[in-house]
Design a protein around this motif. Structure first.
Motif, PDB file in Angstrom:
ATOM      1  N   TYR A 281     -29.026 -15.050  23.542  1.00  0.00           N
ATOM      2  CA  TYR A 281     -28.300 -13.812  23.830  1.00  0.00           C
ATOM      3  C   TYR A 281     -27.035 -13.652  22.998  1.00  0.00           C
ATOM      4  O   TYR A 281     -26.534 -12.541  22.835  1.00  0.00           O
ATOM      5  CB  TYR A 281     -27.943 -13.755  25.315  1.00  0.00           C
ATOM      6  CG  TYR A 281     -29.122 -13.425  26.200  1.00  0.00           C
ATOM      7  CD1 TYR A 281     -29.459 -12.103  26.490  1.00  0.00           C
ATOM      8  CD2 TYR A 281     -29.931 -14.429  26.734  1.00  0.00           C
ATOM      9  CE1 TYR A 281     -30.547 -11.794  27.288  1.00  0.00           C
ATOM     10  CE2 TYR A 281     -31.018 -14.132  27.536  1.00  0.00           C
ATOM     11  CZ  TYR A 281     -31.328 -12.820  27.802  1.00  0.00           C
ATOM     12  OH  TYR A 281     -32.413 -12.519  28.591  1.00  0.00           O
ATOM     13  N   VAL A 282     -26.502 -14.756  22.474  1.00  0.00           N
ATOM     14  CA  VAL A 282     -25.308 -14.709  21.632  1.00  0.00           C
ATOM     15  C   VAL A 282     -25.681 -14.839  20.160  1.00  0.00           C
ATOM     16  O   VAL A 282     -25.266 -14.045  19.320  1.00  0.00           O
ATOM     17  CB  VAL A 282     -24.309 -15.825  22.025  1.00  0.00           C
ATOM     18  CG1 VAL A 282     -23.118 -15.849  21.063  1.00  0.00           C
ATOM     19  CG2 VAL A 282     -23.834 -15.626  23.454  1.00  0.00           C
ATOM     20  N   GLY A 283     -26.483 -15.841  19.844  1.00  0.00           N
ATOM     21  CA  GLY A 283     -26.789 -16.138  18.455  1.00  0.00           C
ATOM     22  C   GLY A 283     -27.627 -15.102  17.752  1.00  0.00           C
ATOM     23  O   GLY A 283     -27.398 -14.799  16.568  1.00  0.00           O
ATOM     24  N   LEU A 284     -28.606 -14.520  18.444  1.00  0.00           N
ATOM     25  CA  LEU A 284     -29.481 -13.541  17.783  1.00  0.00           C
ATOM     26  C   LEU A 284     -28.752 -12.251  17.432  1.00  0.00           C
ATOM     27  O   LEU A 284     -28.864 -11.779  16.288  1.00  0.00           O
ATOM     28  CB  LEU A 284     -30.712 -13.268  18.648  1.00  0.00           C
ATOM     29  CG  LEU A 284     -31.767 -12.351  18.019  1.00  0.00           C
ATOM     30  CD1 LEU A 284     -32.232 -12.872  16.664  1.00  0.00           C
ATOM     31  CD2 LEU A 284     -32.967 -12.180  18.957  1.00  0.00           C
ATOM     32  N   PRO A 285     -27.983 -11.647  18.350  1.00  0.00           N
ATOM     33  CA  PRO A 285     -27.222 -10.452  17.940  1.00  0.00           C
ATOM     34  C   PRO A 285     -26.251 -10.736  16.792  1.00  0.00           C
ATOM     35  O   PRO A 285     -26.068  -9.893  15.913  1.00  0.00           O
ATOM     36  CB  PRO A 285     -26.463 -10.064  19.221  1.00  0.00           C
ATOM     37  CG  PRO A 285     -27.273 -10.642  20.334  1.00  0.00           C
ATOM     38  CD  PRO A 285     -27.843 -11.915  19.795  1.00  0.00           C
TER      39      PRO A 285
ATOM     40  N   CYS B  38     -23.993 -21.491  18.589  1.00  0.00           N
ATOM     41  CA  CYS B  38     -24.139 -20.562  19.724  1.00  0.00           C
ATOM     42  C   CYS B  38     -25.131 -21.148  20.723  1.00  0.00           C
ATOM     43  O   CYS B  38     -26.141 -20.513  21.052  1.00  0.00           O
ATOM     44  CB  CYS B  38     -24.608 -19.198  19.248  1.00  0.00           C
ATOM     45  SG  CYS B  38     -23.524 -18.369  18.070  1.00  0.00           S
ATOM     46  N   VAL B  39     -24.866 -22.347  21.183  1.00  0.00           N
ATOM     47  CA  VAL B  39     -25.797 -23.025  22.091  1.00  0.00           C
ATOM     48  C   VAL B  39     -25.326 -22.879  23.534  1.00  0.00           C
ATOM     49  O   VAL B  39     -24.150 -22.604  23.801  1.00  0.00           O
ATOM     50  CB  VAL B  39     -25.917 -24.524  21.726  1.00  0.00           C
ATOM     51  CG1 VAL B  39     -26.524 -24.678  20.342  1.00  0.00           C
ATOM     52  CG2 VAL B  39     -24.569 -25.227  21.821  1.00  0.00           C
TER      53      VAL B  39
ATOM     54  N   ASP C 166     -21.836  -8.515  25.588  1.00  0.00           N
ATOM     55  CA  ASP C 166     -22.020  -7.955  26.927  1.00  0.00           C
ATOM     56  C   ASP C 166     -23.399  -7.323  26.984  1.00  0.00           C
ATOM     57  O   ASP C 166     -23.575  -6.143  26.662  1.00  0.00           O
ATOM     58  CB  ASP C 166     -20.938  -6.915  27.228  1.00  0.00           C
ATOM     59  CG  ASP C 166     -20.979  -6.434  28.673  1.00  0.00           C
ATOM     60  OD1 ASP C 166     -21.653  -7.090  29.489  1.00  0.00           O
ATOM     61  OD2 ASP C 166     -20.336  -5.419  28.985  1.00  0.00           O
ATOM     62  N   PRO C 167     -24.430  -8.100  27.379  1.00  0.00           N
ATOM     63  CA  PRO C 167     -25.796  -7.578  27.373  1.00  0.00           C
ATOM     64  C   PRO C 167     -25.927  -6.284  28.172  1.00  0.00           C
ATOM     65  O   PRO C 167     -25.399  -6.157  29.272  1.00  0.00           O
ATOM     66  CB  PRO C 167     -26.598  -8.709  28.037  1.00  0.00           C
ATOM     67  CG  PRO C 167     -25.802  -9.940  27.779  1.00  0.00           C
ATOM     68  CD  PRO C 167     -24.373  -9.498  27.851  1.00  0.00           C
TER      69      PRO C 167
END
Length: 437
Positions: free
Chosen positions: A23-27, A94-95, A167-168
């Motif tokens: 959710y953090v690393g891909l965006p 971003c783990v 912020d998804p």
């Protein structure tokens, strides 16, 4: 400026590696690609990597077309091989940083990533930690592993911390429009991360130390935990006093200063608010101090599913949950996303199970879920299924919810989000904090 401090000037030749494609690393990876960088998206979950290579997204807010465009640009390479990061000028971590079963920090994903980086660290590389954690982690956990290479931080390689602020589901604030807090182990480290993230974000906000940046993230989420938990406590108070908290919040929010509206719900979920404040609690206990605010807020948050269970027992016509058929609308921790990590809906389902209820759920974003030893499938919202229920609990207010349909066919609706405000139907409606009798 030394040669090691100078970034490559041509973005088309600049490469970054991002460890963790969630959710953090891909965006973040897609933002780098958008800005013209080459990105190595590293994740040990082979299922994710295969989906990405096929142009498929596993995150609701990211459409397949975004992945396909990134792949087609030839600037995005999903891989499960850490060796690829040797070609990168910067490595971004971003783990996940979850809690253990004892409520203490679990940094196993971070230490594994650090070890992989340390074994391949190249002179001149910048290593940025983005995962939420306690003050001191970058200095005390990440840096010592990298120092084992014999290289000197601040001259041979660079270490920075920049808290993620994704912020998804919030379309009003795309990643690049959220100001980016940055910090470095040394002034040279700070200069490197400022330059790199200055290429991506509309505003970069430097702070004095990695500890300060780590604390910034914990402040943001502790602030939200404390205020939402306080409002949830007020919801329980207003139920007893027969007052409508939603009306009261709206009235208080008319004041143009000195008040910010927070709203009640079934409990706080997600990977940040229920977790990050506990990282701070763990850290400060090492100094012999505590935070009563965080402890009390955690207690109130964990109590909400139990409170709602008691409310349902009170409002059901047969005054018993044993054998009652309860449908939970929404398993995600917030609207319009498919993430149910730490979701209060799961704990509510568990509580209802303990009370002997027959529990069902529906979520348009989550077709199935595992709760303990039991697997649940999202129940289709047909007229027949809704009419069979003794109560429908609105736990997550997805924008696609067929609210009028539910109110027309349900016997009882318990609304934790006030989405039924000013609405009527055949169903009897009870609202959390609504002062309903």
């Amino acid at each position: 400026m030394s040669d090691n401090l100078k970034p490559q000037t041509n973005k088309e030749q600049r490469t970054v590696a991002i460890i963790g494609q969630g959710y953090v690393g891909l965006p973040l990876a897609l933002l780098f690609v958008k800005k013209g960088f080459h990105v190595l998206g590293i994740d040990l979950d082979r299922r994710k990597i295969e989906m990405l290579r096929k142009g498929k997204s596993y995150i609701t807010e990211i459409p397949d077309s975004d992945i396909q465009d990134a792949i087609a640009s030839a600037r995005y390479t999903p891989t499960d091989q850490f060796s690829f990061m040797e070609a990168a000028e910067a490595i971004v971590i971003c783990v996940p940083t979850p809690l253990t079963s004892y409520g203490t920090p679990d940094l196993s994903y971070l230490t594994q990533a650090a070890a992989e980086i340390g074994g391949r660290l190249q002179k001149g590389q910048l290593v940025i930690l983005e995962s939420s954690t306690y003050p001191g982690t970058t200095r005390e956990v990440l840096l010592p592993v990298l120092n084992k290479t014999g290289l000197q931080a601040g001259s041979d390689f660079f270490v920075a911390y920049s808290p993620e602020r994704v912020d998804p589901g919030n379309e009003a604030f795309p990643v690049e429009n959220i100001p980016k807090v940055v910090s470095g182990i040394t002034p040279n480290c700070l200069a490197r991360v400022e330059e790199l993230y200055g290429q991506l974000f509309i505003k970069v906000h430097p702070v004095s130390s990695t500890d300060a940046a780590e604390m910034t993230k914990l402040l943001e989420n502790s602030y939200r935990l404390i205020n939402i938990s306080f409002i949830n406590e007020l919801a329980m108070i207003c139920d007893v006093l027969q007052l409508n908290l939603w009306e009261i919040i709206e009235a208080a929010n008319s004041k143009p200063f000195g008040f910010k509206a927070f709203y009640p719900g079934p409990g706080i979920g997600g990977h940040c608010i229920p977790v990050d404040p506990s990282y701070l609690l763990w850290k400060i206990k090492q100094y012999g101090i505590n935070s009563d605010f965080i402890q009390i807020s955690n207690a109130v948050n964990h109590m909400m599913p139990l409170y709602i269970t008691r409310q349902l027992k009170q409002h059901l016509e047969k005054k018993s949950l044993t054998g009652s058929r309860i449908l939970i609308y929404g398993a995600a921790y917030k609207r319009d996303i498919a993430d149910y990590r730490e979701s209060a809906s799961l704990e509510l389902m568990h509580m209802l199970e303990i009370e002997g209820a027959d529990v069902f759920y529906h979520d348009p974003y989550i077709p199935s879920l595992q709760l303990g030893d039991n697997k649940y499938d999202s129940l289709e919202l047909t007229e027949e299924n809704v009419k069979k229920m003794d109560c429908v609990v609105i736990a997550t207010d997805h924008s696609s919810m067929p609210l009028a349909f539910i109110l027309e066919h349900a016997l009882l609706v318990y609304d934790t989000r006030n989405v039924t405000k000013d609405m009527t139907g055949k169903a009897r409606i009870v609202r959390l904090g609504g002062g309903d009798s």
